[in-house]
Write a protein that holds these residues in place. Structure first.
Motif, PDB file in Angstrom:
ATOM      1  N   PRO A  70       0.823  -1.214   0.000  1.00 12.84           N
ATOM      2  CA  PRO A  70       0.000   0.000   0.000  1.00 12.84           C
ATOM      3  C   PRO A  70       0.858   1.267   0.000  1.00 12.84           C
ATOM      4  CG  PRO A  70       0.055  -0.928   2.193  1.00 12.84           C
ATOM      5  CD  PRO A  70       0.838  -1.860   1.311  1.00 12.84           C
ATOM      6  N   GLY A  71       0.172   2.347  -0.350  1.00 11.04           N
ATOM      7  CA  GLY A  71       0.818   3.647  -0.370  1.00 11.04           C
ATOM      8  C   GLY A  71      -0.174   4.714  -0.738  1.00 11.04           C
ATOM      9  N   LYS A  72       0.327   5.892  -1.108  1.00  8.50           N
ATOM     10  CA  LYS A  72      -0.545   6.987  -1.533  1.00  8.50           C
ATOM     11  C   LYS A  72      -1.190   6.623  -2.863  1.00  8.50           C
ATOM     12  CE  LYS A  72       2.184  10.609   0.638  1.00  8.50           C
ATOM     13  NZ  LYS A  72       2.956  11.821   0.408  1.00  8.50           N
ATOM     14  N   GLY A  73      -2.472   6.912  -3.001  1.00  8.19           N
ATOM     15  CA  GLY A  73      -3.154   6.572  -4.243  1.00  8.19           C
ATOM     16  C   GLY A  73      -4.420   7.372  -4.432  1.00  8.19           C
ATOM     17  N   GLY A  74      -5.107   7.058  -5.503  1.00  9.10           N
ATOM     18  CA  GLY A  74      -6.358   7.750  -5.778  1.00  9.10           C
ATOM     19  C   GLY A  74      -7.046   7.159  -6.989  1.00  9.10           C
TER      20      GLY A  74
END
Length: 78
Positions: free
Chosen positions: A11-15
């Protein structure tokens, strides 16, 4: 409805992003998240787009570059 989602890190920053077109109407939706996965964002883009429809029973064509999303629908995982 054109959809896309991504994450930097997994996981990480996303959109996700959604562009919906109907005749002369255009609607754009997007949102970002701090800890997410690319598959979650790909699926969420379709879900949010469909939930934003104002008329029930509307016919919608969904365009996605995600094999995960396409398989989820075609293989009836969802």
């Amino acid at each position: 409805m054109y959809t896309d989602g991504s994450a930097k890190g997994n996981p990480g920053k996303g959109g996700y992003g959604v562009v919906m077109l109907s005749g002369s109407h255009r609607k754009e939706l997007s949102e970002g998240f701090l800890m997410t996965t690319n598959n979650r964002m790909e699926l969420l883009s379709v879900i949010v787009g469909l939930e934003s429809l104002k008329k029930g029973g509307s016919s919608v064509v969904v365009y996605s570059d995600s094999k995960y999303v396409v398989d989820a629908v075609e293989k009836k995982w969802v």
